[in-house]
Design a protein around this motif. Structure first.
Motif, PDB file in Angstrom:
ATOM      1  N   LEU A 269       0.682  -1.151   0.022  1.00 23.90           N
ATOM      2  CA  LEU A 269      -0.095   0.029  -0.182  1.00 23.90           C
ATOM      3  C   LEU A 269       0.838   1.255   0.132  1.00 23.90           C
ATOM      4  O   LEU A 269       0.756   2.225  -0.588  1.00 23.90           O
ATOM      5  CB  LEU A 269      -0.982   0.034   1.215  1.00 23.90           C
ATOM      6  CG  LEU A 269      -1.459   1.113   1.483  1.00 23.90           C
ATOM      7  CD1 LEU A 269      -2.837   1.495   0.168  1.00 23.90           C
ATOM      8  CD2 LEU A 269      -2.681   0.940   2.872  1.00 23.90           C
ATOM      9  N   PHE A 270       1.848   1.123   0.867  1.00 23.46           N
ATOM     10  CA  PHE A 270       2.922   2.472   0.677  1.00 23.46           C
ATOM     11  C   PHE A 270       3.482   2.746  -0.392  1.00 23.46           C
ATOM     12  O   PHE A 270       3.654   3.706  -0.970  1.00 23.46           O
ATOM     13  CB  PHE A 270       3.998   2.318   1.902  1.00 23.46           C
ATOM     14  CG  PHE A 270       4.662   3.363   2.589  1.00 23.46           C
ATOM     15  CD1 PHE A 270       4.139   4.538   2.201  1.00 23.46           C
ATOM     16  CD2 PHE A 270       5.538   3.339   3.653  1.00 23.46           C
ATOM     17  CE1 PHE A 270       4.707   5.840   2.719  1.00 23.46           C
ATOM     18  CE2 PHE A 270       5.665   4.339   4.173  1.00 23.46           C
ATOM     19  CZ  PHE A 270       5.420   5.680   3.769  1.00 23.46           C
ATOM     20  N   VAL A 271       3.871   1.559  -1.169  1.00 27.97           N
ATOM     21  CA  VAL A 271       4.563   1.648  -2.597  1.00 27.97           C
ATOM     22  C   VAL A 271       3.668   2.312  -3.455  1.00 27.97           C
ATOM     23  O   VAL A 271       3.912   3.191  -4.059  1.00 27.97           O
ATOM     24  CB  VAL A 271       5.232   0.282  -3.036  1.00 27.97           C
ATOM     25  CG1 VAL A 271       5.531   0.405  -4.481  1.00 27.97           C
ATOM     26  CG2 VAL A 271       6.377  -0.201  -2.071  1.00 27.97           C
ATOM     27  N   ASP A 272       2.258   1.767  -3.527  1.00 26.48           N
ATOM     28  CA  ASP A 272       1.418   2.198  -4.479  1.00 26.48           C
ATOM     29  C   ASP A 272       0.989   3.629  -4.268  1.00 26.48           C
ATOM     30  O   ASP A 272       0.845   4.232  -5.088  1.00 26.48           O
ATOM     31  CB  ASP A 272       0.095   1.296  -4.370  1.00 26.48           C
ATOM     32  CG  ASP A 272       0.547  -0.046  -4.743  1.00 26.48           C
ATOM     33  OD1 ASP A 272       1.282  -0.379  -5.527  1.00 26.48           O
ATOM     34  OD2 ASP A 272      -0.393  -0.934  -4.575  1.00 26.48           O
ATOM     35  N   SER A 273       0.932   3.953  -2.708  1.00 22.60           N
ATOM     36  CA  SER A 273       0.542   5.362  -2.738  1.00 22.60           C
ATOM     37  C   SER A 273       1.791   6.488  -3.119  1.00 22.60           C
ATOM     38  O   SER A 273       1.216   7.601  -3.512  1.00 22.60           O
ATOM     39  CB  SER A 273       0.301   5.599  -1.028  1.00 22.60           C
ATOM     40  OG  SER A 273       1.616   5.223  -0.365  1.00 22.60           O
ATOM     41  N   ILE A 274       3.026   5.935  -2.984  1.00 19.86           N
ATOM     42  CA  ILE A 274       4.142   6.994  -3.567  1.00 19.86           C
ATOM     43  C   ILE A 274       4.031   6.829  -4.824  1.00 19.86           C
ATOM     44  O   ILE A 274       4.296   8.021  -5.592  1.00 19.86           O
ATOM     45  CB  ILE A 274       5.494   6.474  -2.691  1.00 19.86           C
ATOM     46  CG1 ILE A 274       5.533   6.488  -1.316  1.00 19.86           C
ATOM     47  CG2 ILE A 274       6.521   7.167  -3.463  1.00 19.86           C
ATOM     48  CD1 ILE A 274       6.466   5.810  -0.928  1.00 19.86           C
ATOM     49  N   VAL A 275       3.508   5.863  -5.710  1.00 16.37           N
ATOM     50  CA  VAL A 275       3.851   5.853  -7.114  1.00 16.37           C
ATOM     51  C   VAL A 275       2.528   6.936  -7.665  1.00 16.37           C
ATOM     52  O   VAL A 275       2.647   7.609  -8.548  1.00 16.37           O
ATOM     53  CB  VAL A 275       3.489   4.636  -7.804  1.00 16.37           C
ATOM     54  CG1 VAL A 275       3.245   4.663  -9.121  1.00 16.37           C
ATOM     55  CG2 VAL A 275       4.688   3.618  -7.087  1.00 16.37           C
ATOM     56  N   THR A 276       1.533   6.837  -6.967  1.00 14.38           N
ATOM     57  CA  THR A 276       0.192   7.641  -7.205  1.00 14.38           C
ATOM     58  C   THR A 276       0.318   8.853  -6.767  1.00 14.38           C
ATOM     59  O   THR A 276      -0.884   9.567  -6.886  1.00 14.38           O
ATOM     60  CB  THR A 276      -0.932   6.688  -7.309  1.00 14.38           C
ATOM     61  OG1 THR A 276      -1.206   6.449  -5.766  1.00 14.38           O
ATOM     62  CG2 THR A 276      -0.919   5.686  -7.883  1.00 14.38           C
ATOM     63  N   ASN A 277       1.158   9.225  -5.885  1.00 13.55           N
ATOM     64  CA  ASN A 277       1.336  10.627  -5.080  1.00 13.55           C
ATOM     65  C   ASN A 277      -0.223  10.745  -4.380  1.00 13.55           C
ATOM     66  O   ASN A 277      -0.820  11.762  -4.169  1.00 13.55           O
ATOM     67  CB  ASN A 277       0.961  11.970  -6.085  1.00 13.55           C
ATOM     68  CG  ASN A 277       2.422  12.246  -6.507  1.00 13.55           C
ATOM     69  OD1 ASN A 277       3.513  11.579  -6.038  1.00 13.55           O
ATOM     70  ND2 ASN A 277       2.552  13.275  -7.481  1.00 13.55           N
ATOM     71  N   ASP A 278      -0.535   9.792  -3.685  1.00 15.56           N
ATOM     72  CA  ASP A 278      -1.827   9.642  -2.882  1.00 15.56           C
ATOM     73  C   ASP A 278      -1.318  10.355  -1.485  1.00 15.56           C
ATOM     74  O   ASP A 278      -1.137   9.583  -0.595  1.00 15.56           O
ATOM     75  CB  ASP A 278      -2.483   8.268  -2.606  1.00 15.56           C
ATOM     76  CG  ASP A 278      -3.740   8.221  -2.274  1.00 15.56           C
ATOM     77  OD1 ASP A 278      -4.275   9.235  -1.729  1.00 15.56           O
ATOM     78  OD2 ASP A 278      -4.428   7.224  -2.488  1.00 15.56           O
ATOM     79  N   TYR A 279      -1.233  11.638  -1.287  1.00 15.76           N
ATOM     80  CA  TYR A 279      -0.835  12.231  -0.217  1.00 15.76           C
ATOM     81  C   TYR A 279      -1.383  12.021   1.180  1.00 15.76           C
ATOM     82  O   TYR A 279      -0.760  11.531   2.055  1.00 15.76           O
ATOM     83  CB  TYR A 279      -1.165  13.747  -0.553  1.00 15.76           C
ATOM     84  CG  TYR A 279      -0.399  14.353  -1.791  1.00 15.76           C
ATOM     85  CD1 TYR A 279       0.846  13.748  -2.122  1.00 15.76           C
ATOM     86  CD2 TYR A 279      -0.918  15.487  -2.324  1.00 15.76           C
ATOM     87  CE1 TYR A 279       1.285  14.209  -3.365  1.00 15.76           C
ATOM     88  CE2 TYR A 279      -0.322  15.994  -3.249  1.00 15.76           C
ATOM     89  CZ  TYR A 279       0.821  15.376  -3.882  1.00 15.76           C
ATOM     90  OH  TYR A 279       1.389  15.924  -4.942  1.00 15.76           O
ATOM     91  N   THR A 280      -2.809  11.811   1.300  1.00 22.84           N
ATOM     92  CA  THR A 280      -3.316  11.406   2.386  1.00 22.84           C
ATOM     93  C   THR A 280      -2.875   9.818   2.841  1.00 22.84           C
ATOM     94  O   THR A 280      -2.723   9.702   4.181  1.00 22.84           O
ATOM     95  CB  THR A 280      -4.791  11.352   2.309  1.00 22.84           C
ATOM     96  OG1 THR A 280      -5.251  10.476   1.450  1.00 22.84           O
ATOM     97  CG2 THR A 280      -5.264  12.828   2.378  1.00 22.84           C
ATOM     98  N   VAL A 281      -2.661   9.135   1.947  1.00 26.70           N
ATOM     99  CA  VAL A 281      -2.070   7.597   2.430  1.00 26.70           C
ATOM    100  C   VAL A 281      -0.841   7.795   2.790  1.00 26.70           C
ATOM    101  O   VAL A 281      -0.451   7.088   3.916  1.00 26.70           O
ATOM    102  CB  VAL A 281      -2.475   6.812   1.216  1.00 26.70           C
ATOM    103  CG1 VAL A 281      -1.825   5.310   1.382  1.00 26.70           C
ATOM    104  CG2 VAL A 281      -4.184   6.531   0.763  1.00 26.70           C
ATOM    105  N   ILE A 282       0.002   8.459   2.309  1.00 28.11           N
ATOM    106  CA  ILE A 282       1.238   8.607   2.378  1.00 28.11           C
ATOM    107  C   ILE A 282       1.503   9.111   3.940  1.00 28.11           C
ATOM    108  O   ILE A 282       2.365   8.474   4.536  1.00 28.11           O
ATOM    109  CB  ILE A 282       2.005   9.457   1.423  1.00 28.11           C
ATOM    110  CG1 ILE A 282       2.191   8.643  -0.089  1.00 28.11           C
ATOM    111  CG2 ILE A 282       3.705   9.822   1.937  1.00 28.11           C
ATOM    112  CD1 ILE A 282       2.765   9.808  -1.104  1.00 28.11           C
ATOM    113  N   MET A 283       0.821  10.274   4.155  1.00 30.60           N
ATOM    114  CA  MET A 283       0.726  10.875   5.441  1.00 30.60           C
ATOM    115  C   MET A 283       0.177   9.899   6.640  1.00 30.60           C
ATOM    116  O   MET A 283       0.938   9.794   7.655  1.00 30.60           O
ATOM    117  CB  MET A 283       0.099  12.072   5.588  1.00 30.60           C
ATOM    118  CG  MET A 283       0.850  13.180   4.456  1.00 30.60           C
ATOM    119  SD  MET A 283       0.029  14.790   4.847  1.00 30.60           S
ATOM    120  CE  MET A 283      -1.577  14.670   4.093  1.00 30.60           C
TER     121      MET A 283
END
Length: 318
Positions: A269-283
């Motif tokens: 999930l972390f990798v996918d969120s970084i690739v897609t710039n999903d800011y809320t998931v990253i934070m």
């Protein structure tokens, strides 16, 4: 003890506040957009999206809202998953990561301690040299290399275990579920075994040369009593220092291993969120990892006093 724990909790709160602040403002500097094909959207569509997620507010206002929601356990909604709550996404993904990580740490800790003790007690013998060679190899070679080798031999050639995928519908302790966890757990455990074995050997050798060990032998205590009650117990303190953060890192998900074995865990999930710039998931994941990390550090400090009562936790007072 109570005063010490309360003081540490206070430092934990300050640390998490600093991490939350840095994470929020670093997200503001990332290039790109959290929305797919934003350049193809009309101005009206962009305005609706920004208003929906509160991105049209000034940054200070967004920051205050972010802190307030975080204190309530709400990390916002995912930009890439149709507005799904980030908190729910984390709770759904933590199970596979924790299960695989728990297996890896159980295997790695047991075998690592055993090999480290054997190497120290058989110092400068073939057993010692063999353990050290394994420790160097296990530390030097990345876990994803072991993962590929395990997939090739046990999944392709022998066809004993599945190469990848995950069966989330089976019961947790059924073989239909467990067989998907064996290879990723073993791949992660190799590094744990190597690291703990190396530390345990070093600390055991140092402890075995201490004066109180010589005195214990002089008093007529058996070798087993000296090793178990005096040597191992004192050698465990530095090992716990590395085992705590290591446990957290593995149980919350290895980024590469979960991707290789298609495990629906936090790492993936972390990798996918970084690739897609999903800011809320990253934070959200960053704060989740940080909270667990500072909690583990506190637990490790408390375990020092449990293993060695001579260690005082509150300014030299018991």
């Amino acid at each position: 003890m109570v005063r010490y724990v309360l003081g540490r909790i206070g430092f934990m709160v300050v640390t998490l506040f600093i991490i939350a602040t840095l994470t929020f403002f670093l997200m503001q500097t990332l290039p790109g957009s959290p929305f797919n094909n934003e350049d193809k959207l009309t101005d009206t569509q962009k305005a609706r999206l920004y208003a929906k997620y509160g991105l049209d507010d000034p940054i200070p206002v967004q920051y205050v809202k972010y802190l307030g929601e975080m204190l309530r356990g709400d990390f916002g909604e995912s930009y890439q998953s149709d507005g799904r709550p980030v908190t729910r996404m984390i709770t759904e993904r933590i199970g596979p990561s924790a299960f695989i990580g728990g297996q890896a740490m159980a295997i790695g800790t047991f075998l690592g301690l055993l090999l480290g003790i054997i190497a120290a007690l058989r110092h400068n013998t073939y057993a010692d040299y063999g353990v050290m060679v394994f420790a160097v190899v296990g530390t030097s070679i990345p876990s994803f290399v072991f993962a590929a080798v395990l997939q090739l031999y046990f999944g392709v050639y022998l066809e004993i275990l599945p190469v990848a995928l995950w069966n989330s519908e089976a019961q947790i302790f059924e073989w239909a579920y467990l067989k998907y966890t064996v290879l990723p757990s073993v791949a992660l455990a190799v590094g744990v075994i190597a690291g703990i074995a190396r530390f345990m050997r070093t600390e055991m050798l140092e402890v075995l040369g201490q004066d109180y060990i010589i005195t214990a032998h002089a008093k007529g205590l058996s070798k087993g009593t000296v090793v178990i009650k005096h040597s191992i117990r004192n050698a465990l303190i530095p090992v716990i220092t590395i085992a705590g953060p290591m446990t957290l890192g593995i149980m919350t998900g290895s980024l590469v291993i979960e991707k290789i074995f298609a495990v629906p865990g936090l790492g993936r999930l972390f990798v996918d969120s970084i690739v897609t710039n999903d800011y809320t998931v990253i934070m959200g994941l960053t704060m989740f990892y940080s909270a667990l990390f500072v909690a583990v550090i506190l637990i490790v400090d408390l375990l020092y006093g449990v293993i060695d009562p001579r260690i005082r936790l509150a300014g030299g007072k018991s």
